[in-house]
Structures are given as structure tokens and as C-alpha cells.
Design an enzyme around this catalytic site. Sequence first.
Site, PDB file in Angstrom:
ATOM      1  CB  CYS A 109      -0.922  -0.014   1.212  1.00  0.00           C
ATOM      2  SG  CYS A 109      -1.967   1.448   1.325  1.00  0.00           S
ATOM      3  CB  CYS A 149      -0.657   2.453   3.939  1.00  0.00           C
ATOM      4  SG  CYS A 149      -2.230   1.885   3.333  1.00  0.00           S
ATOM      5  CG  ASP A 150       3.089   1.107   4.531  1.00  0.00           C
ATOM      6  OD1 ASP A 150       2.673   1.556   5.611  1.00  0.00           O
ATOM      7  OD2 ASP A 150       2.829  -0.037   4.126  1.00  0.00           O
TER       8      ASP A 150
END
Length: 351
Positions: free
Chosen positions: A179, A182-183
Site C-alpha cells: 500500500c 499507507c506506507d
Amino acid sequence: MNSKSIDMQGGSGLPIASGASVATDALVAPGDSAAPGGAVASEANGGETFDVAVIGAGPAGLTAGLYAARAGLRTAVFEQLSPGGQLAQTERIENYPGFSEGAGGFELAWSMKEQAERFGVQIINEGVSSLDLALPVKQLRTPYGSYSARSVIVATGARPRKLGVPGEAQLTGRGVSYCATCDGSFFRGKTVMVVGGGNTAAADAIYLSRLAERVILVHRRDKLRATPVYHDQLAKLENVSFMWSTEVRALHGEEGKLVSAQVEHLSDGALETVPVDGVFVAVGTQPNTEFLAGALPLDAGGYIAASETGETPIPGVFAAGDVRAKALRQVVTAVSDGAVCAEQAANHVAI
Ligand code: NAP
């Protein structure tokens, strides 16, 4: 390699099960009626009978819930993590009609949830673990109780596919992610690799180019499968380079952190070690259908084979969104499926 610790949270480290979503706020304990965002944890832990039970609170499930509740049906949407599915992990969505400047994925997902709740949808923060679908009143079991419903809409979506190479499991959350939104922020100024050639890989490479110093896109073919608009954008990015006709064979770590990827050149079998701080895997998705085990027929890829109007071979059971075998998996097709399935469920309940 900067030895500074990279501890990723969010999309990379969590197993993603039915619902295809990664928790972005606290999980709700059974019986906790003060659930985040107004969602209700079931107080009775089961025993209730709904007209329509929707499994999964991504765009398809929330739209199915909205349409069913608005048609006056007693409607529950089951979600084991937080609502929104893959949409909630998408930084920006530019091809959803009505948002001329694009929309934030998380904000759009949250708005869908609030809209569904406004029309009376009960969101139950429990994952459905098994089902009995054969009888006219269907049974749904969660780890906390059992529920009954006269119709069921499966909208559990899909989750990122793994590479399946040595080192991947051990280094997930330690340099390996599924992701980018997300990261990605953990890799500011670093070198990252994106694996895949579809729209997700292209969008991830573009997103990461704004954070990382260098982005290497590894694809097993000599051209991208992604839509042309992404090709044009990628071509303009000076810090994005491509390794065509290559596949990742192994991921290596030191002191528990990713340090390099071993890549095979498919033309001659030569192996190359590429130093990287992060690897973002974007090689497609697999459906969240394991919990259906024998309850519904699936195709060879594990997707639910449903008609254009979402009907499965079992009367009163429908499938919507990415979990269905279909040609185009987009938010716009997921919400469309959800609306059509709710209409079909309403017709079934009226019989
Ligand atoms: P996808 O379109 O299935 O692409 C997967 C890519 O990964 C393909 O390029 C495939 O290679 C490659 N691949 C598969 N298995 C591999 C392996 N084991 N090792 C290396 N490479 C592998 O998946 P996606 O990009 O996640 O997209 C999923 C759906 O979401 C699509 O319908 C897509 O259009 C949609 N989507 C849309 C947008 C958008 O429009 N903004 C953004 C993201 C996703 P081959 O090309 O050789 O098959």
C-alpha cells in the site's frame, strides 16, 4: 542504505481478510456501543433478522446498504475492519464522476458510510466467518454471534496479491509494502521499487516519485498494462526508471530490514541485486472469498460468478464489486453493482 529504522504501519503489516480493508482506526470490541465514526458494534451479538445482510463495507457494500435501507429494508452491513475497503487506502481518485478536481479516497469512503447510516443502515463491526445460504432465511456467523437475513449481498472485495518469493513474508512491514499511500511517507528521500505493470503499479510509482529520491518500476513484460494516461505521466518523471522484462526472485534483509531485491532478467536469466530501501508490490488482487468455502460457487480465480445483475446460483444471494468475476474493477463499477444488487435483493424479499 540509511540504517534509520523504518517501521511501517497500516497497509503493509496487517493480514487483510474479508472486507479487503486495512484498519485506519481502532478495532471495535464486541459489545462496545461507542464504536468509532458512529458504527455500532452489535449489542446482542447476533440473534437479529435482517431483510438484507451486506458483507463488506467497501464502495459496493455501502452503496448496496444505502439503496436497500432507502427502499425501507432492514439492512445490516458487516465489516470486520474499518469501512471503505481499498478506496479508503487510495490517496486520490480522479475518475469518479462528480469530482472535477478528484476526491480523497478516505474522505469519499467515509462519506459513503455516513450517507448509508443516514438512511438507517446498521454497520456491524464483525467479520462474517461462515454462512448457510441454502434455506430461504440465510444464516451468517461471526466470531461473536449468528444473524439471519432474507437476502445476502457479498461485497467483500479483493486484497493485494503477494509475489511469493523468499524474504517477502519476513520483510513485510520492514521494507515490503502492499500500500503505497499507507506506507510511502516512510521512504522520503530513499530508493524504492514498485513491482507490477497495471494501473496500481503506475499510480503507486507516480505517488512515490513525490516522496522517494528514486523509484524503480520492475515489470515482467516490455510494456505496461496500465492505461495510457499513466504512461504519459510516468514518462515525465525524472526520478522514475524502468526495469523491463524482469521479475523479482528474492528479497534480502539485514538486521530485519529490507536492503535489496534480487531481480532476474527474463531474456537471459541473469540475476541482478538491486539495493533498495522499499519494495511496493502491485501485482494485482485476489478475492476475499475464503470464508465462503463451499457456500457459493467460485471461478478458477476464486471470484464469485454472478450475472450482470449480481445474481448467484442461490436465490436471494447476490455479489457486488471486486469480489465478482467482471471486466472492470473500479469504484464506479463497484457502486453500480451495489445499487443493482440492492434492487434485486428488494425484489427477492418482496416475493
Ligand atoms: P492488474 O491490472 O491485474 O495488474 C497486475 C500487474 O501485475 C500486471 O501488470 C501483471 O503483469 C503483474 N503481475 C501479476 N502477477 C505478477 C507476478 N507474480 N510477478 C510480477 N508481476 C505480476 O492489477 P492492478 O494494477 O492492481 O489493478 C486491479 C484493478 O484495479 C484493475 O481493473 C485496474 O484497472 C483497477 N485500478 C484502477 C485504477 C485507476 O483507474 N485509477 C488504479 C488502480 C487500480 P502482466 O501485465 O504481465 O499480466
